[in-house]
Design a protein around this motif. Structure first.
Motif, short mmCIF file in Angstrom:
data_model
loop_
_atom_site.label_atom_id
_atom_site.label_comp_id
_atom_site.label_asym_id
_atom_site.label_seq_id
_atom_site.Cartn_x
_atom_site.Cartn_y
_atom_site.Cartn_z
N ARG A 1 0.82 -1.19 0.00
CA ARG A 1 0.00 0.00 0.00
C ARG A 1 0.86 1.25 0.00
NH1 ARG A 1 -2.13 -0.22 4.71
NH2 ARG A 1 -3.76 -1.70 4.27
N GLY B 1 -4.48 -7.71 -5.39
CA GLY B 1 -5.63 -8.02 -4.55
C GLY B 1 -5.32 -8.97 -3.40
N VAL C 1 -4.26 -9.73 0.21
CA VAL C 1 -4.17 -8.99 1.47
C VAL C 1 -2.79 -9.16 2.11
CG1 VAL C 1 -5.25 -8.62 3.71
CG2 VAL C 1 -6.63 -9.33 1.79
N ASN C 2 -2.17 -10.32 1.86
CA ASN C 2 -0.84 -10.57 2.43
C ASN C 2 0.19 -9.57 1.94
OD1 ASN C 2 -1.05 -13.00 4.09
ND2 ASN C 2 -1.79 -13.91 2.20
N ALA D 1 -0.54 -6.40 1.29
CA ALA D 1 -1.02 -5.04 1.50
C ALA D 1 0.02 -4.16 2.19
CB ALA D 1 -2.30 -5.07 2.32
N ASP D 2 0.77 -4.74 3.14
CA ASP D 2 1.79 -3.96 3.82
C ASP D 2 3.14 -4.04 3.14
OD1 ASP D 2 0.00 -3.17 5.69
OD2 ASP D 2 0.49 -4.75 7.12
N GLY E 1 -0.58 -7.45 9.61
CA GLY E 1 -0.82 -7.30 8.19
C GLY E 1 -2.11 -6.57 7.93
N ALA E 2 -2.05 -5.60 7.02
CA ALA E 2 -3.22 -4.87 6.57
C ALA E 2 -4.05 -4.34 7.75
CB ALA E 2 -4.07 -5.73 5.64
N LEU F 1 -5.88 -9.09 8.19
CA LEU F 1 -5.40 -10.45 7.95
C LEU F 1 -5.78 -11.36 9.12
CD1 LEU F 1 -3.74 -11.14 5.45
CD2 LEU F 1 -1.71 -11.06 6.86
N GLN G 1 -9.68 -11.75 9.46
CA GLN G 1 -10.24 -12.65 8.44
C GLN G 1 -9.93 -14.09 8.78
OE1 GLN G 1 -8.72 -11.21 4.73
NE2 GLN G 1 -10.14 -9.49 4.66
N GLU H 1 -11.46 -5.50 -0.48
CA GLU H 1 -10.89 -6.79 -0.06
C GLU H 1 -10.14 -6.65 1.26
OE1 GLU H 1 -9.90 -5.10 -2.67
OE2 GLU H 1 -7.72 -4.88 -2.61
N GLU H 2 -9.79 -5.42 1.64
CA GLU H 2 -9.08 -5.25 2.89
C GLU H 2 -10.00 -4.83 4.02
OE1 GLU H 2 -5.38 -3.13 3.51
OE2 GLU H 2 -5.13 -3.29 1.34
#
Lengths: 517, 333
Positions: free
Chosen positions: A184, A196, A198-199, A201-202, B83-84, B88, B91, B121-122
């Motif tokens: 991100r 897409g 999520v893993n 995302a950071d 994470g996120a 993460l 979920q 999705e996040e």
């Protein structure tokens, strides 16, 4: 001498039994892997990183630091006795060290190396002790613009000073910069290259990248190498060097300490480069350079001192600025982050126990190494007989288990395997993973701080030059970038090579290293 | 310790169940897997945290887990799955078996603020989990550098257009609180996002940004040392640890932003199991060690029921959504 008080308090941290034990553990592991060719300190630290998760930050870093400088001692042993450098930083020791062993002076070579390493390490720690508070005094002046300049300088130096092929180093660094863009966008929240997932995302976590490239990649590469059967090592006797030897080596030890100290601080510098530079310098200074390669004591003393001084001084940019100078320091950076400690200018003030505990542990560690290195030589040499087919799978297993435990994430394990494959291919085709990892770390620093600075300056680039520290760093950057041009101009003009110190000497050092290699 | 006989009985029951479970092992595969209140817990209860170890969320999880595990009589390991922003971890727990052995520690910002800034999705919604118990409130405070000379919101208003402010990142309470306040007070400043609270605070200390909003726990040592000046707190009522600092609400601005934390279980967890867990958490919250922990970390207790948490957070999410729309703020560009 008020500022020395926290430094002295650091000793009480080191002398806690747990910390002493981990220090001993660290230097022992360091010597061990120093003996094993292939498995370097970076790989070992990468593999052991998750195991430090459960202990106190200061204890963890004491151990990891011990591995790093311990490896510099260990690498010497096999260089001298078997003509098999255990570490890249001990490659030049082979030239004269092995010759000395053939002449029956193996003990003298190892003794000189141990003493030199001890002196070099100690000089560097003292330098670190006095320099760190000085740098930390500027802590609050280090804002986004300064970090931008520092990261920029770091990436340039990594690519220009690193050993090996320059263009390949640059390519690896570029790949590292690209990897740093995944995740991100912290300024806009926009997704970049996450597909897409999520893993992602950071962004990609540094630790699995390092564990893959250094740990798994190195293991895979080693398995492929054909291993020479361990020869019977030369006999070691008479470890204490004679007075004449010591006198002959003392100058080299002094010069090696200073040279190693300064080369270690430079981003992209470190133990390997400084050992090579020290060897070249000793050869250049010698009255009879033809003795080199035939068992000259200076050829062992100089590089062995320098590599230890550099290993220690490379902690300075990490602990005072949060900028890792080499790949191993990038791993230390990761280790500190795992422990919830962000290295930076404020570390000395905010975490004096951690800072001085780690710094002072190096005194103790060096003494331990000096004591251990001589009597344990036989044991270490025997370790060489462990077959790679046994060692490889065990270390691979530890690596993967470790990768999982950091974030309890299977995704991280997948990353390690992926980067393990990349690391293996890189090694196979002559790319060093070091510049990649460093650029990866510095890349996110560079991007976020550049954008932050531009926000503060409202888009005005000249703002970088209005601040003294960032202006100085950027000037330095331009200087380093222009250095090759200046050097070639100088070389053309120079008639006699009479300048042993300073930049021009460094240039000639490099060329003579090539002759030797 | 008036609860001791009960706990012993419970421990005994657990031991018996464990023994039964062991003997019955092989034949149990197709059986009714749903745990009932009496034989719960049969194994350690995992508390997953979506933040890295060592942060304030992690510390809270560990403090709560310690007390709850004592009451439940089984270990309660805290597992960090950063994470996120915690999406993460949430979920993952939402998808785990609903038998009460997998719990997650939720940050309200993940539900109320993050969805304003990130893709679908996040984003995580409260529909994915069942909240068991609210824990505490962690306030945000806006601080200014000494050099800036700013002391009140009025000062900041007068400096409008000439200063920059740090946030702890996109989609955080720090960003939301400041952008809304500045919109309402018609203040313009340059937003500079940092990765977390500590670099933002450092930037204020060095006057690289003139103000920043961070969590109280992080700012307090520097406030006490007089290195930064507290300007405003974003809670609805004054914070007990900073009684002299006005809230944004009492200064006439509608910016009620704080970080709240709660524990939650996957959807469909049996009522008896939930009751048993809530009982354990209540015991943990009542312990002296936990109350001391709250005080040390400048956390205000907000120990409300799961239903209340769900109602409160849903309302907050709607309110933030409205404010963001009203002032045409976009947290992400």
């Amino acid at each position: 001498m008020d500022f020395l008080q926290p430094a002295l308090d650091g000793f009480s941290v080191v002398l806690e039994p747990t910390n002493l034990l981990y220090c001993l553990l660290g230097v022992t592991i360091g010597m061990l892997i120093g003996v094993l060719p292939g498995l370097g300190p970076a790989a070992t630290i990468a593999i052991l990183l998750p195991l430090t998760y459960g202990v106190e930050p200061v204890t963890a870093i004491i151990m990891l630091a011990g591995i790093f400088y311990g490896a510099q001692y260990g690498g010497t042993i096999t260089s001298v006795l078997l003509r098999l450098p255990g570490e890249a930083s001990s490659v030049v020791t082979v030239f004269d060290g092995y010759m000395m062993a053939k002449q029956g002076r193996a003990g003298t070579a190892l003794g000189i190396a141990a003493i030199g390493s001890f002196v070099g390490g100690t000089v560097a720690i003292i330098g670190l002790t006095f320099l760190a508070p000085l740098v930390a005094g500027f802590a609050l002046d280090f804002g986004p613009p300064e970090y931008t300049a520092l990261a920029l300088l770091g990436i340039l130096l990594v690519a220009t000073i690193s050993n090996g092929n320059k263009s390949k180093a640059l390519i690896a660094a570029c790949f590292g910069l690209l990897l740093a863009t995944v995740g991100r966008d912290i300024f806009t929240g926009g997704e970049r290259f996450t597909f897409g997932n999520v893993n992602l995302a950071d962004g990609i976590d540094f630790v699995p990248v390092a564990m893959g490239l250094f740990g798994l990649g190195e293991i895979l590469h080693n398995l492929e190498e054909r291993h020479r059967a361990a020869k019977a090592p030369a006999k070691v006797s008479n470890v204490w060097p004679s007075g004449a030897d010591l006198r002959q080596a003392s100058g080299s030890i002094g010069r090696g300490s200073v040279l190693g100290f300064f080369l270690g601080i430079l981003p992209g510098g470190g133990a390997t480069i400084s050992s090579m530079a020290a060897y070249a310098m000793e050869k250049k200074r010698a009255k009879r350079p033809e003795r080199f390669g035939r068992g000259a004591v200076e050829g062992v003393a100089g590089p062995e001192t320098a590599n230890n001084a550099a290993a220690t001084s490379s902690f300075i940019p990490l602990l005072t600025l949060g900028i890792p100078a080499n790949a191993t320091m990038a791993l230390m950076f990761g280790a500190l982050l795992i422990q919830g400690v962000t290295p930076g200018p404020q570390l000395v003030q905010q975490e004096p126990e951690l800072f001085w505990g780690v710094v002072n542990s190096m005194y103790i560690g060096n003494i331990l190494l000096l004591i251990m290195s001589i009597p344990l030589i036989g044991v270490f040499v025997r370790i060489l007989r462990v077959r790679a087919a046994i060692l490889g799978p065990i270390t691979a297993l530890i690596t993967l288990l470790g990768a999982y435990t950091i974030n309890n994430s299977m995704f991280d394990v997948t990353l390690v395997v992926l980067f393990g494959a990349i690391g293996y291919l890189m090694k196979k085709y002559g790319f060093e993973p070091g510049p990649l990892v460093l650029a990866f770390v510095l890349g996110s620093l560079l991007e976020s701080n550049l954008r932050r600075s531009l926000l503060v300056f409202e888009g005005d680039v000249t703002g970088f030059f209005a601040r003294p520290i960032s202006a100085t760093l950027l000037l330095l950057f331009l200087l380093v970038a222009a250095l090759p041009l200046i050097q070639s101009a100088l070389r053309r003009r120079r008639t006699r090579g009479t300048s042993p110190e300073g930049m021009p000497a460094e240039d000639s050092d490099r060329t003579s290293v090539k002759e030797n290699a | 310790m008036h609860k001791t006989p009960f706990r012993q009985a419970l421990l005994g029951a657990t031991a018996v169940t464990a023994a039964l479970a062991l003997t019955a092992c092989g034949g149990n595969v197709g059986g009714n897997a749903q745990a009932s209140g009496e034989d719960f817990p049969t194994e350690p209860v995992t508390l997953t945290v979506g933040q890295a170890a060592g942060g304030s969320t992690d510390l809270i999880a560990r403090a709560v887990a310690e007390g709850a595990s004592e009451d439940l009589g089984v270990p309660m390991p805290v597992v960090n799955k950063p994470g996120a922003n915690g999406a993460l971890a949430t979920q993952e727990v939402a998808g785990a078996a609903a038998d009460g052995h997998d719990l997650v520690l939720l940050n309200a910002s993940l539900i109320t603020i993050t969805p304003l800034a990130v893709g679908e999705e996040e984003a995580v919604s409260l529909d994915d989990v069942e909240v068991l118990k609210g824990l505490s409130q962690d306030d945000y405070v806006m601080v200014a550098s000494k050099e800036s000379g700013l002391k009140t919101v009025e000062d900041v208003k007068n400096a409008s257009g000439t200063f920059s402010y740090g946030t702890t990142g996109v989609g955080t309470g720090s960003q939301l609180a400041q952008t809304i306040l500045f919109e309402q007070a018609e203040i313009t400043g340059t937003e500079v996002p940092f990765d977390s609270g500590s670099p933002a605070l450092t930037a204020v200390l060095g006057n690289q940004v003139q103000v920043a909003t961070i969590q109280l726990g992080e700012a307090k040592p520097q406030i006490d040392a007089g290195e930064v000046v507290p300007i405003v707190v974003f809670s609805e009522e004054r914070n007990e640890f900073l009684p002299d600092v006005p809230t944004a609400v009492e200064s006439g601005y509608d910016v009620p932003v704080a970080q709240y934390r709660a524990v939650a279980a996957p959807n469909g967890t049996p009522q008896e199991v939930k009751d048993r867990l809530v009982e354990a958490f209540d015991a943990a919250l009542a312990s002296e060690a936990y109350q001391q922990f709250n005080e040390q970390n400048l956390l205000t207790p907000r120990e409300i029921s799961g239903e209340e948490v769900e109602a409160e957070w849903t309302e907050l999410a709607e309110r933030y959504q409205q404010l963001v729309e009203e002032y045409d703020i976009s947290l992400a560009e």
